[in-house]
Structures are given as structure tokens and as C-alpha cells.
Scaffold this active site. Structure first.
Site, PDB file in Angstrom:
ATOM      1  N   GLU A   1       0.836  -1.203   0.000  1.00  0.00           N
ATOM      2  CA  GLU A   1       0.000   0.000   0.000  1.00  0.00           C
ATOM      3  C   GLU A   1       0.874   1.257   0.000  1.00  0.00           C
ATOM      4  OE1 GLU A   1      -1.613   1.098   4.231  1.00  0.00           O
ATOM      5  OE2 GLU A   1      -2.077  -0.998   3.859  1.00  0.00           O
TER       6      GLU A   1
ATOM      7  N   CYS B   1      -3.018  -4.718   4.086  1.00  0.00           N
ATOM      8  CA  CYS B   1      -1.896  -5.545   4.533  1.00  0.00           C
ATOM      9  C   CYS B   1      -1.913  -6.980   4.014  1.00  0.00           C
ATOM     10  CB  CYS B   1      -1.856  -5.574   6.057  1.00  0.00           C
ATOM     11  SG  CYS B   1      -1.624  -3.952   6.813  1.00  0.00           S
TER      12      CYS B   1
ATOM     13  N   ARG C   1     -11.138   1.684  17.839  1.00  0.00           N
ATOM     14  CA  ARG C   1     -11.593   0.405  18.400  1.00  0.00           C
ATOM     15  C   ARG C   1     -12.357  -0.436  17.386  1.00  0.00           C
ATOM     16  NH1 ARG C   1     -10.892   0.048  23.833  1.00  0.00           N
ATOM     17  NH2 ARG C   1     -10.423   1.980  24.938  1.00  0.00           N
TER      18      ARG C   1
ATOM     19  N   THR D   1     -11.389  -1.269  14.636  1.00  0.00           N
ATOM     20  CA  THR D   1     -10.448  -2.135  13.921  1.00  0.00           C
ATOM     21  C   THR D   1     -10.307  -3.502  14.580  1.00  0.00           C
ATOM     22  OG1 THR D   1      -8.529  -1.353  15.174  1.00  0.00           O
ATOM     23  CG2 THR D   1      -9.108  -0.129  13.189  1.00  0.00           C
TER      24      THR D   1
ATOM     25  N   HIS E   1      -1.638 -12.270  11.020  1.00  0.00           N
ATOM     26  CA  HIS E   1      -1.233 -10.887  10.745  1.00  0.00           C
ATOM     27  C   HIS E   1      -0.985 -10.136  12.043  1.00  0.00           C
ATOM     28  CE1 HIS E   1      -0.905  -6.921   9.117  1.00  0.00           C
ATOM     29  NE2 HIS E   1      -1.983  -6.516   9.775  1.00  0.00           N
TER      30      HIS E   1
ATOM     31  N   LYS F   1      -0.414  -7.972  20.433  1.00  0.00           N
ATOM     32  CA  LYS F   1      -1.551  -8.339  21.263  1.00  0.00           C
ATOM     33  C   LYS F   1      -2.668  -9.007  20.457  1.00  0.00           C
ATOM     34  CE  LYS F   1       0.175  -6.622  25.075  1.00  0.00           C
ATOM     35  NZ  LYS F   1       0.528  -7.462  26.224  1.00  0.00           N
TER      36      LYS F   1
ATOM     37  N   ARG G   1      -4.058 -12.828  21.034  1.00  0.00           N
ATOM     38  CA  ARG G   1      -5.429 -12.990  21.528  1.00  0.00           C
ATOM     39  C   ARG G   1      -6.243 -13.866  20.588  1.00  0.00           C
ATOM     40  NH1 ARG G   1      -9.786  -8.064  22.069  1.00  0.00           N
ATOM     41  NH2 ARG G   1     -11.633  -9.347  22.499  1.00  0.00           N
TER      42      ARG G   1
ATOM     43  N   ASN H   1       4.873  -3.214  12.556  1.00  0.00           N
ATOM     44  CA  ASN H   1       3.947  -3.761  11.566  1.00  0.00           C
ATOM     45  C   ASN H   1       4.382  -3.358  10.166  1.00  0.00           C
ATOM     46  OD1 ASN H   1       1.780  -4.587  10.005  1.00  0.00           O
ATOM     47  ND2 ASN H   1       0.324  -3.136  10.878  1.00  0.00           N
TER      48      ASN H   1
ATOM     49  N   SER I   1      -7.097  -4.496   5.841  1.00  0.00           N
ATOM     50  CA  SER I   1      -8.261  -3.663   6.120  1.00  0.00           C
ATOM     51  C   SER I   1      -9.088  -3.453   4.870  1.00  0.00           C
ATOM     52  CB  SER I   1      -7.811  -2.319   6.691  1.00  0.00           C
ATOM     53  OG  SER I   1      -7.169  -2.499   7.930  1.00  0.00           O
TER      54      SER I   1
END
Length: 341
Positions: free
Chosen positions: A76, A108, A194, A196, A229, A234, A238, A261, A291
Site C-alpha cells: 500500500e 496488509c 476500536r 479495527t 497478521h 496483542k 489474543r 507492523n 483492512s
């Protein structure tokens, strides 16, 4: 599959960025799970990063460059709005003019989309080999949360016969979920904060991974390694826990902790780090995320060729560990963040 990685040597720490903006560095570190990020030099961009990663992939593949029939470059942050990155990379790698060359963009996950296309070309018998690259010099607005994570790096994969790892299966999951975007002419992306998380990253990564597991009739325990990804460390940890993957399966590919990233290079660099240490017979699961929004998931099995050709090119850790820290002023200069009105 031949593979290669490249990460620029410059790093800026979370502490240095936090110092400038008055943030508490430990809160940032604990929130993102990132210690520092890679920064491209003045003369480094998606094209140069891709060429270096592509060169390493060719060294491991050990093939005649003229046998590569396609180049797909996912990013991108292509340097040109109108002019392909791929044609420059193909010329630099000596691939010859008789090939398909396309730049891809899907946030991404554009690099993994290129892997799927090359796999389809090869399986259809249209060509012997295809080259797929995911690379970025990602952008983050000064003072924005993204500035702590938006990094630079890339990975390349030659898809074809005599592979170091076999791609056993792949699938994708895609919806219109606008969690992150950048309009034409804008320097920096916008994001839904949030938003995302649950409806974007987690929904797509978990859905694609579960689709993949069902498709191949396997469970998380059947894999030696898993790569998801990494917008931070975190989120993938998760998501992995929610699906039943362990820290031991995830940790070798969590390069985001040390380099940030790398967007289109994120999960592909996690894969190169895993291939650097994998043994014949190891099973690998990788799920990317882009995204907008979508995920590509892969199941791979490492072959005995890995031990014969792995050392033919620099490993991912060599690039990650070869680093030079810079201050915020140097970072601003290198990234062109000062604008003259």
C-alpha cells in the site's frame, strides 16, 4: 517455494517516539507489545525492499530467473501512483520481458493475495514459477497511535516445483468493513480506532482460519507453527488463544515485537522467520489480514529441501538483529514528515 526477507537497518524505539509526544512508553509497550520499529533509509522504498527480498528468494530457489512467468507485488506504499513497481523489480532481478507483472493493493494482505495468484498459475500449468512479494514502507500520522507501529520490510516467495514448503491449501474471507483507509493524495491513513478490533481484525482472521481448518480437516494442535497478521503483538496472540493455538506455536513468527507492523510484509515476514527454523515435515498455518477487509489463510508442509537451501541467503533474524537506532529528528527527516506549505 523459495523465500527471502529484507528489513531496513534503522530502528526507532517506543521510548523515543513517546518522549516527543509526551506519552507514557510503558503504556504503549504494554498496549501494543512492540519495543521498536524499522525505518527505511532515504534511498529505500517498496521497490528496493522487494528487490532485496526477491534476490534472497531466488538464491534459495536456485532457478533460472527466466523461468519466472509472473511477478505480483503487494503493497500500500508503491512509490508511484502511475508506474508499476513490479517492472522495476523484474528488471533488477533479471527476469526477462516474457512475464506477467502486476502491482496489487489490499491493505496488509496484498502480498498473500499474490501468493494465491502465483499458486493458481502454477497449478494450472501456465508457468513453471511465479514470484509473489509483500512489502511496505508504511505510514503513520505524527502523534497518531499508528506512528508507534507503522514500519518497513518485506518478504518474497517463488511458487513452483521442487519447493522448500508445499502449499497444501488456501482460502479467503472478505467483507466490506472499512476499518482503515487512505484516499488518493492523502499522506497518512485514517482508522476506526476500536472498530479495527472485533468487527475487522478478529472477525476476518478467525473466520478465515476456521474455514481453513475445516477445509483440511485439521485442528490447531496439528500444526508446529502458526502465523497471524501482526498489527501489534496483542491482536494475534489474543486471536490465537481464542482458536486454541499456543504461545509456542506463535512466538517464532511474532516479528512485530522487534520491527513493528510491516503491513503487506507483516505475516509474510512472520513466515520467513518460521521457515528459517522449521524442520522437514513441520506444518505451518498462516493467515493474513488486510483492512477493507479480508484475510487469506494457508496450510503448508515443510519439505526436506529446506535443510539443503535455507542457508543460501541471509535469514530474517540477521536483518532484524543488524540494527542502528535513530532519534526522532532523524526519523522525521527519513520519512519526509516535515512539509513546506
Amino acid at each position: 517455494m523459495g523465500y527471502g526477507a529484507y528489513v531496513p537497518r534503522f530502528r526507532i524505539s517506543v521510548e523515543e517516539i513517546a518522549r516527543v509526544w509526551g506519552d507514557e512508553p510503558n503504556n504503549i509497550k504494554n498496549g501494543l507489545g512492540i519495543n521498536e520499529k524499522s525505518v527505511p533509509d532515504m534511498d529505500e522504498d517498496t521497490i528496493t525492499i522487494s528487490a532485496e527480498a526477491g534476490k534472497n528468494a531466488m538464491l534459495r530457489a536456485g532457478i533460472d530467473p527466466k523461468k519466472i512467468g509472473a511477478v505480483y507485488v503487494g503493497s500500500e506504499s508503491h512509490p508511484y501512483a502511475v508506474k508499476p513497481s513490479g517492472s522495476v523489480i523484474a528488471e533488477a532481478l533479471g527476469l526477462g520481458p516474457e512475464l506477467t507483472c502486476v502491482d496489487l493493493e489490499f491493505a496488509c494482505k496484498a502480498g498473500t493475495a499474490g501468493m494465491q495468484i502465483c499458486l493458481s498459475h502454477v497449478k494450472a500449468g501456465q508457468m513453471e514459477y511465479g514470484l509473489a512479494i509483500g512489502a511496505d514502507t508504511s505510514q503513520g500520522r505524527p502523534g497518531d497511535a499508528l506512528e508507534y507501529s507503522a514500519a518497513a520490510g518485506g518478504a518474497a516467495f517463488i511458487i513452483g516445483k521442487d519447493p522448500l514448503a508445499v502449499i497444501n491449501a488456501t482460502c479467503s474471507f472478505t467483507t466490506d468493513t472499512s476499518d482503515f483507509w487512505r484516499r488518493e493524495g492523502q499522506d497518512y491513513p485514517s482508522h476506526g480506532a476500536r472498530f479495527t478490533g472485533k468487527p475487522a481484525y478478529f472477525k476476518h482472521v478467525i473466520s478465515a482460519t476456521k474455514m481453513m481448518l475445516e477445509k483440511v480437516s485439521m485442528e490447531p494442535k496439528d500444526f508446529t507453527y502458526a502465523i497471524l497478521h501482526m498489527p501489534n503483538s496483542k491482536f494475534p496472540q489474543r486471536a490465537a488463544k481464542m482458536m486454541g493455538f499456543t504461545n509456542e506455536q506463535m512466538e517464532p513468527g511474532l516479528v512485530v515485537k522487534r520491527i513493528g507492523n510491516c503491513y503487506s510484509g507483516s505475516s509474510p515476514l512472520g513466515l520467513t522467520a518460521v521457515l528459517d527454523i522449521a524442520k522437514p515435515g513441520d506444518r505451518i498455518l498462516m493467515t493474513s489480514y488486510g483492512s477493507g477487509a479480508g484475510s487469506d489463510s494457508f496450510v503448508m508442509t515443510v519439505t526436506d529441501k529446506i535443510t539443503q537451501r535455507r542457508d543460501n541467503a541471509p535469514k530474517t533474524d540477521q536483518y532484524i538483529n543488524n540494527k542502528q537506532n535513530i532519534d526522532y529528528g532523524t526519523y522525521v527527516k527519513l520519512r519526509g514528515k516535515l512539509k513546506v506549505s
